[in-house]
Design a protein around this motif. Sequence first.
Motif: not given
Length: 315
Positions: A37-44
């Motif tokens: 489970i990858f959680i992308d914490d607002g990557s740009t």
Amino acid sequence: MQISIVIPLLNEEESIKELHDWIADVMQSNHFLYEIIFIDDGSTDSSWAIIASLSEKNESVKGIRFLKNYGKSQALHAGFKAAQGEVVITMDADLQDNPEEIPELYKMVKEDGNHIVSGWKKKRYDSIITKNIPSKLFNWAARKTSGLKLHDFNCGLKAYKNDVIKNIEVSGDMHRYIPVLAKNAGFSKISEKVVKHQARKYGSTKFGAERFINGFLDLITIWFVSKFGRQPMHLFGALGVLMFIVGFGFSVYLGVDKLFLNPTGRLITERPQFYIALTAMIIGTQLFLAGFLGEIMVRSRKNDTRYTISNKINV
């Protein structure tokens, strides 16, 4: 499902695919049923596009994308909610945590009966001045405050029994203290394992020196919450009553002295004891009210949404 691997990340486009391939090789060679489970914490950057591409090739890959950057604790909270594995492994996405450690961590939870196994980066490849020395001071303070004999509270590589992550609330910047939160919730079998630490391969760290300041502030917070979070009146009420008694005692002394012992002496308002009594009684009343209001807030608080999810994959 045997293992859920929860990976919070922020702008790690260079390392995601390599980390996925490494984890998949370890999982397949050990015949584990797993999910990543990858959680992308607002990557740009292109992190989310890479996660989406990996999910098309590997159905075990799942993704959660935040609308903006909310922090590692919120990312872990979302990952824990989605995790289905009997054992949940957390690790960072920067390739500094070694997936080869996962089978042994799984065994220590599943077979040895540990609730949590925390990684210990005994040999680190970070800057001595900016990371190693502050980290040692931070971990020393955390051990003294929490009573847990862990060497590395901030290691991202940890293994949890599923029951643990479903019964604790990770908020603010409390991801460093998940073992402490678990201990306070009644999960007492907490151990650690020496794990391999690797130098960062791509990019630079997303955390600055302020994380240590925040860490010490959070340590004070969690100490208070663990002891008085459910009953703040026990602290504020007790201090308030003590201060009020001190002030009231001085008031009685001044009254008796003025009425019976020395009625022709100085005015009460000219004596320092008067101001001590007045200040102590006011502070005591305020502390008591603070405890009373804290009790009301604890009993009436509701769970607030701490982050906004914009996309999900396979979740």
